[in-house]
Design a protein around this motif. Structure first.
Motif, mmCIF file in Angstrom:
data_model
loop_
_atom_site.group_PDB
_atom_site.id
_atom_site.type_symbol
_atom_site.label_atom_id
_atom_site.label_comp_id
_atom_site.label_asym_id
_atom_site.label_seq_id
_atom_site.Cartn_x
_atom_site.Cartn_y
_atom_site.Cartn_z
ATOM 1 N N ALA A 8 -15.166 -1.189 37.828
ATOM 2 C CA ALA A 8 -13.851 -0.583 37.516
ATOM 3 C C ALA A 8 -12.735 -1.372 38.193
ATOM 4 N N PRO A 9 -11.472 -0.996 37.917
ATOM 5 C CA PRO A 9 -10.332 -1.774 38.449
ATOM 6 C C PRO A 9 -10.566 -2.113 39.917
ATOM 7 N N TRP A 22 -3.488 10.385 34.146
ATOM 8 C CA TRP A 22 -4.694 10.827 33.430
ATOM 9 C C TRP A 22 -4.854 12.350 33.577
ATOM 10 N N LEU A 101 -15.887 11.449 41.333
ATOM 11 C CA LEU A 101 -16.575 10.148 41.389
ATOM 12 C C LEU A 101 -15.776 9.052 40.688
ATOM 13 N N SER A 102 -14.570 9.395 40.259
ATOM 14 C CA SER A 102 -13.785 8.376 39.537
ATOM 15 C C SER A 102 -13.224 7.369 40.528
ATOM 16 N N PRO A 103 -13.057 6.117 40.084
ATOM 17 C CA PRO A 103 -12.449 5.128 40.991
ATOM 18 C C PRO A 103 -11.016 5.478 41.358
ATOM 19 N N TYR A 104 -10.361 6.257 40.511
ATOM 20 C CA TYR A 104 -8.988 6.635 40.882
ATOM 21 C C TYR A 104 -9.047 7.529 42.124
ATOM 22 N N LEU A 109 -5.531 12.239 41.385
ATOM 23 C CA LEU A 109 -6.003 13.034 40.234
ATOM 24 C C LEU A 109 -5.636 14.506 40.438
ATOM 25 N N LEU B 89 -13.391 10.888 29.565
ATOM 26 C CA LEU B 89 -14.334 10.481 30.631
ATOM 27 C C LEU B 89 -14.315 8.971 30.823
ATOM 28 N N SER B 91 -11.858 6.846 30.160
ATOM 29 C CA SER B 91 -10.626 6.370 30.825
ATOM 30 C C SER B 91 -10.592 6.867 32.270
ATOM 31 N N LEU B 92 -11.234 8.029 32.522
ATOM 32 C CA LEU B 92 -11.297 8.501 33.919
ATOM 33 C C LEU B 92 -12.000 7.474 34.784
ATOM 34 N N HIS B 93 -13.033 6.848 34.208
ATOM 35 C CA HIS B 93 -13.784 5.865 35.007
ATOM 36 C C HIS B 93 -13.223 4.469 34.808
ATOM 37 N N GLY B 94 -11.998 4.398 34.269
ATOM 38 C CA GLY B 94 -11.336 3.102 34.181
ATOM 39 C C GLY B 94 -12.139 2.087 33.402
#
Lengths: 237, 196, 251, 51
Positions: A8-9, A22, A101-104, A109, B89, B91-94
């Motif tokens: 991810a980013p 988001w 668990l998201s990279p953001y 969030l 989901l 886009s949430l995980h980029g």
């Protein structure tokens, strides 16, 4: 292309604003899918406010004195009622895990989720309050200060309330526990919100109260998402 | 530990690129807890979780950017359609891209084309599981942590799942899977861990 | 409360349990002695106050209780911060063992404040700034305890209640000053508890002795309750068995 | 100061003694509760030896 390249980013913290965007967009779309719920929140506010004259009598002078306090306490209760919606549904269907668990960054969030909660519950109260204020015989000037106070105060209520909602995710204790945890923290917002209208009625400027509400909002904007993130992670453990 | 009861002790394993660990054991033996620890959701009472050799705390930013966790819950919102759920989901995980095309393609791979416009609440449990698994096609992650992925899906989909896991491992990915089905993944370095 | 002992060595409940067992009686007896001395000073030695007559003797209970109610919440928040940062179970247990005592002192402070308010202002509850924030502090204590036992998993209970205690601690000054602002706004600077009678040295001495008595009492009770909490939560682990063996050996 | 005056507390007896008695009762309740809590904890399984 091994999966390792497509991670991810690279700088997740850079994604803070995307995270807010988001969560805000997603929660707003979710809320608009069940518009009835927003209506119910608003009706609750109207009903609670309209009950008071039945209790204390229609005598105008008394209602004018009680007006700000009633309108603000009802705003507190309406906000409190809608708080579980921020996390509970996501917790039960597993999306909260994916969000955590998201990279953001999680505070970003969560800020988006809280902003969506405010837009769907706090803002309608702000718009509705002058209308209800008329029931209590408040003058134009008082109504505008009431609305401005709520405009600055209700986001703080959402932010502080979200901490309580995050702490009580998945607990069977229900709304009573949430009220016990959060209402003491709401006290300063109530004091300065209602106090602003009283100040204007007494002829003083309400800038002191409103600036304190603003300060409270700024502190809450910085602090609450971090506390919520910690509470969410604790709940998911 | 769960509610202060020790579920399992001195479990120690390390996985390199292209390796898969299959965790088996009776229900309640702690499979889900182990997977949640591995994905960085839960704390282990003792011991440490290492990612790329560095000990990481739960919800570590580096780990979050590298793990794809699919648990028992399908992580679908009932109000959203299958397509909207996957869009959200991914886009949430980029995930790179994450546009509708990739989502439609993933739904197609799991033969869900007709259901893509339906709200998730009207779909069957099997269909919802397949939407959850469609994330494997969308979100590129080095570490897959899958909890009973093969449950409630039919044979054809199990084959699809096995193909996906095999290709993930062949490109150097790592997988930790708890399952009762013996997944036929050919040519992968498979390790077994049985929790009693 | 964190005495000079190197509490890292006692960070684990197992090694802290015997220490708590030994220390509790000492603090309890110190508290009892100081309380007796304090009551003697307060009820017999301290002169009658010019304005309030004998009613002011309530401050020998009210003020120490009010101090302790605030002090215990801050110590609780301290232990909660420790338990979150160092992830130690014992720190969370200490915070858990303090909460009921803090709530008790808050209740006593409210009760005695009301009884003191009646003769001085004519009403039991005059929405005085300090009393109102004391009431809100009582809600914070109940919130902490209610959250704690609403969560079954001890680990989550520790960490969630720790976050709540810290958020509460940050809000205490905010609540106090906003209530103070609100009180002066509505009632003007009416006589409030802060305008206690000019403190003759003897009165101050009495109050300080009672404050120390309350402090030692809080430590003693917390040490007792923490033993029970340790036993409840650690009973499954082996060390309780070994401890029993050593106790049998020592007897 | 005779016992009577002492109890009367210059007319404020009710308030002064009301405060002191409630404080003592509150502390007594807490001490009893904690002792009971400790004994119950000692009797829990696994702690028999510590009774």
């Amino acid at each position: 292309m091994t999966p390792f390249d497509a991670v991810a980013p690279s700088a997740p913290s850079a994604g803070a604003w995307e995270g807010v965007a988001w969560a805000l967009a997603r929660d707003l779309r979710l809320a608009l899918r069940s518009k009835a719920e927003i209506g119910v929140q608003l009706l609750f506010y109207v009903i609670v406010v309209s009950l008071f004259p039945l209790g204390v009598g229609p005598e105008p002078a008394l209602l004018r004195a009680l007006g700000p306090g009633v309108l603000w306490v009802a705003a507190l209760l309406a906000s409190l009622l809608s708080l579980p919606r921020i996390f509970t549904a996501d917790f039960s269907d597993g999306t909260l895990e994916q969000i955590a668990l998201s990279p953001y960054p999680l505070p970003a969030l969560i800020s988006g989720k809280i902003a969506a909660h405010w837009l769907t519950t706090g803002l309608p109260l702000v718009v509705m309050s002058p209308l209800l204020g008329i029931q209590f015989g408040l003058s134009g000037n008082e109504l505008s200060i009431l609305a401005v106070g709520l405009l600055v105060g209700t986001p703080t209520l959402s932010l502080l309330g979200a901490i309580g909602a995050a702490l009580t995710i998945g607990l069977r204790a229900g709304g009573g526990l949430l009220a016990l945890l959060i209402l003491p923290l709401y006290a300063p917002v109530l004091i300065f919100g209602a106090g602003a209208v009283d100040a204007v009625r007494a002829g003083f400027s309400a800038s002191a109260q409103l600036s304190l509400l603003g300060a409270g909002l700024l502190v809450a904007i910085v602090g609450a998402p971090i506390a919520c993130a910690a509470a969410v992670r604790i709940a998911l453990d | 530990m769960r509610f202060a009861a020790t579920l399992f002790a001195n479990v120690d394993f390390s996985l390199g690129n292209g390796e898969m660990l299959v965790v088996t054991g009776a229900n309640g033996s702690g499979k889900t807890t182990l997977l949640r620890i591995a994905s960085g959701l839960s704390h282990a009472a003792h011991g440490a979780l290492k990612w790329r050799g560095i000990a990481v705390a739960p919800f570590d930013a580096e780990l979050r950017a590298s793990v794809l966790y699919i648990g028992h819950a399908t992580a679908l919102k009932d109000e959203f359609t299958a397509e909207e759920n996957l869009l959200a989901l991914s886009s949430l995980h980029g995930a790179p891209g994450g546009e509708r095309a990739a989502v439609r393609e993933a739904l197609g791979a799991w033969s869900l084309d007709r259901q893509s416009r339906l709200p998730a609440r009207v779909l069957s449990q099997g269909q919802r599981r397949r939407i959850a698994l469609a994330r494997l096609n969308l979100i590129r992650r080095p570490l897959w942590v899958l909890d009973e992925p093969a449950s409630a899906i039919d044979a054809a989909d199990v084959a699809q799942l096995e193909r996906l896991i095999a290709s993930h491992l062949s490109t150097g990915g790592i997988a930790v899977i708890a399952t009762h089905h013996d997944l036929a993944i050919h040519g992968a370095r498979k390790r077994m861990l049985r929790l009693s | 409360m964190t005495t000079s002992i190197n509490w890292f060595r006692f960070a684990s409940p197992a090694s802290f349990f015997p220490l708590a067992r030994r220390l509790a009686p000492w603090f309890a007896s110190a508290a009892a002695l100081l309380a007796l001395l304090g009551c003697y000073l307060g009820l017999f030695v301290a002169p009658t106050d010019a304005q309030q007559g004998e009613a002011y003797r309530i401050i020998f209970i009210h003020v120490p209780a009010a101090w302790m109610s605030m002090f215990i919440y801050l110590v609780m928040a301290f232990w909660c911060a420790i338990s979150l940062t160092f992830n130690t179970r014992l720190a969370a247990m200490m915070a858990q063992s303090l909460a009921p005592t803090g709530a008790m002192f808050t209740f006593v402070a409210l009760w005695t404040g009301a009884l003191w308010g009646k003769p001085t202002w004519g009403t039991y509850w005059a929405w005085d700034a300090r009393m109102t924030s004391e009431l809100i502090l009582l809600f914070l204590y109940f919130g902490y305890m209610a959250l704690r036992n609403a969560i079954d998993d001890p680990r989550r209970a520790d960490r969630a209640s720790a976050v709540l205690a810290l958020v509460g601690a940050i809000n205490i000054p905010i609540i106090y000053f906003s209530v103070k602002w609100w009180n002066t706004l509505h009632q003007g600077a009416s006589v409030s508890l802060t305008a206690a009678p000019t403190m003759a040295k003897l009165m101050l001495a009495g109050m300080l002795v009672m404050a120390f008595a309350a402090w030692f009492y809080a430590i003693a009770i917390a040490l007792l309750r923490v033993q029970a909490i340790i036993l409840e939560r650690e009973c499954a682990t082996a060390w309780v068995g070994e401890l029993a063996a050593s106790v049998r050996g020592a007897k | 100061m005779s016992a009577g005056d002492f109890l009367a507390m210059g007319g404020y007896g009710f308030y002064v003694w009301g405060s002191y008695i409630v404080a003592v009762v509150a502390i007594a309740i807490e001490v009893v509760a904690v002792r009971a809590h400790l004994n119950a904890a000692r009797r829990m399984p696994g702690n028999e030896e510590l009774r």
